[in-house]
Design an enzyme around this catalytic site. Sequence first.
Site, PDB file in Angstrom:
ATOM      1  N   ASN A   1      12.203  11.397 -18.535  1.00 17.78           N
ATOM      2  CA  ASN A   1      11.121  12.463 -19.068  1.00 17.78           C
ATOM      3  C   ASN A   1      11.117  12.142 -20.720  1.00 17.78           C
ATOM      4  O   ASN A   1      11.953  11.286 -21.238  1.00 17.78           O
ATOM      5  CB  ASN A   1      11.337  13.692 -19.061  1.00 17.78           C
ATOM      6  CG  ASN A   1      11.089  14.272 -17.768  1.00 17.78           C
ATOM      7  OD1 ASN A   1      10.157  13.988 -17.099  1.00 17.78           O
ATOM      8  ND2 ASN A   1      11.851  15.403 -17.333  1.00 17.78           N
TER       9      ASN A   1
ATOM     10  N   CYS B   1       9.439  11.439  -9.282  1.00 20.26           N
ATOM     11  CA  CYS B   1       8.029  11.587 -10.102  1.00 20.26           C
ATOM     12  C   CYS B   1       6.904  10.929  -9.304  1.00 20.26           C
ATOM     13  O   CYS B   1       6.863   9.578  -8.841  1.00 20.26           O
ATOM     14  CB  CYS B   1       8.074  11.094 -11.440  1.00 20.26           C
ATOM     15  SG  CYS B   1       6.504  10.952 -12.288  1.00 20.26           S
ATOM     16  N   GLY B   2       6.250  11.779  -8.585  1.00 20.69           N
ATOM     17  CA  GLY B   2       5.499  11.220  -7.482  1.00 20.69           C
ATOM     18  C   GLY B   2       4.329  10.425  -8.097  1.00 20.69           C
ATOM     19  O   GLY B   2       3.946   9.305  -7.431  1.00 20.69           O
TER      20      GLY B   2
ATOM     21  N   ARG C   1       8.756  19.971 -16.394  1.00 18.57           N
ATOM     22  CA  ARG C   1      10.068  20.256 -16.866  1.00 18.57           C
ATOM     23  C   ARG C   1      10.465  18.902 -17.719  1.00 18.57           C
ATOM     24  O   ARG C   1      10.274  17.629 -17.412  1.00 18.57           O
ATOM     25  CB  ARG C   1      11.295  20.050 -15.604  1.00 18.57           C
ATOM     26  CG  ARG C   1      12.715  20.186 -16.134  1.00 18.57           C
ATOM     27  CD  ARG C   1      13.690  20.013 -15.036  1.00 18.57           C
ATOM     28  NE  ARG C   1      13.494  18.852 -14.076  1.00 18.57           N
ATOM     29  CZ  ARG C   1      14.171  18.551 -13.168  1.00 18.57           C
ATOM     30  NH1 ARG C   1      15.280  19.308 -12.864  1.00 18.57           N
ATOM     31  NH2 ARG C   1      14.015  17.525 -12.421  1.00 18.57           N
TER      32      ARG C   1
ATOM     33  N   CYS D   1       0.502  15.816 -11.812  1.00 22.67           N
ATOM     34  CA  CYS D   1       2.009  15.897 -11.421  1.00 22.67           C
ATOM     35  C   CYS D   1       1.917  15.711 -10.106  1.00 22.67           C
ATOM     36  O   CYS D   1       1.528  16.481  -9.116  1.00 22.67           O
ATOM     37  CB  CYS D   1       2.356  17.052 -11.733  1.00 22.67           C
ATOM     38  SG  CYS D   1       4.204  17.060 -11.174  1.00 22.67           S
ATOM     39  N   GLY D   2       2.404  14.210  -9.560  1.00 22.70           N
ATOM     40  CA  GLY D   2       2.232  14.231  -8.022  1.00 22.70           C
ATOM     41  C   GLY D   2       3.169  15.093  -7.217  1.00 22.70           C
ATOM     42  O   GLY D   2       2.890  15.647  -6.383  1.00 22.70           O
TER      43      GLY D   2
END
Length: 274
Positions: free
Chosen positions: A64, A73-74, A209, A217-218
């Site tokens: 991140n 993370c999609g 997060r 956000c996948g």
Amino acid sequence: MQFSKMHGLGNDFVVVDGVTQNVFFTPETIRRLANRHCGIGFDQLLIVEAPYDPELDFHYRIFNADGSEVSQCGNGARCFARFVTLKGLTNKKDISVSTQKGNMVLTVKDDNQIRVNMGEPIWEPAKIPFTANKFEKNYILRTDIQTVLCGAVSMGNPHCVVQVDDIQTANVEQLGPLLESHERFPERVNAGFMQIINKEHIKLRVYERGAGETQACGSGACAAVAVGIMQGLLNNNVQVDLSGGSLMIEWNGVGHPLYMTGEATHIYDGFITL
């Protein structure tokens, strides 16, 4: 260091080839690079590594913007697949990768779409991790400003999903940080705010997060649909509209993997001295 700037529906990444070049990042370096005024700017840093398991193609690492390493993370997974294809690291259509929490298969389709096998949603509270005596379809979470009902699930990373009447007026700015750091999520959580249009269409905002609210956000889209299906509110194929664009999510219920399909866009290549 060579890198590529990419995005999945506006969720933006710096992607680094750690197979053909040696790379090492401290949290401080990641925070500096993530700064949109003094660095490159990104939501997450993605590193392509040689496989830890010889049966797989690559290992996938995600950091991140605050320097913390996460397990999934999609949107990044779709960009990962596009990157290794563009850079000639593989010519496979089905790409197998490992992450901190498990393995994934990324399928490069002919129409610029990437289909990701996200694995089975994880509902057992201890494995999310989430503090609860047993699995429930809805949990009560109390915060300083509001008590909410939420679903909790892991898609390789923890998610809570709150249903709202209108995502435009939802109190994401205040409630998002309170849910992200809620004491019942010991590793923090991605907070999703879901508006149901009909059984095959939702709108979603996600406070991630370690990154704050992002364009898309996948894994959050996957979590929202999984929660909606478990609660009997959604069908098995659902369009998810995020501020950066749309994803298609498919899930046939407990015992089956969940699939996410969407675009991945290469913006530019660059070189930076660390």
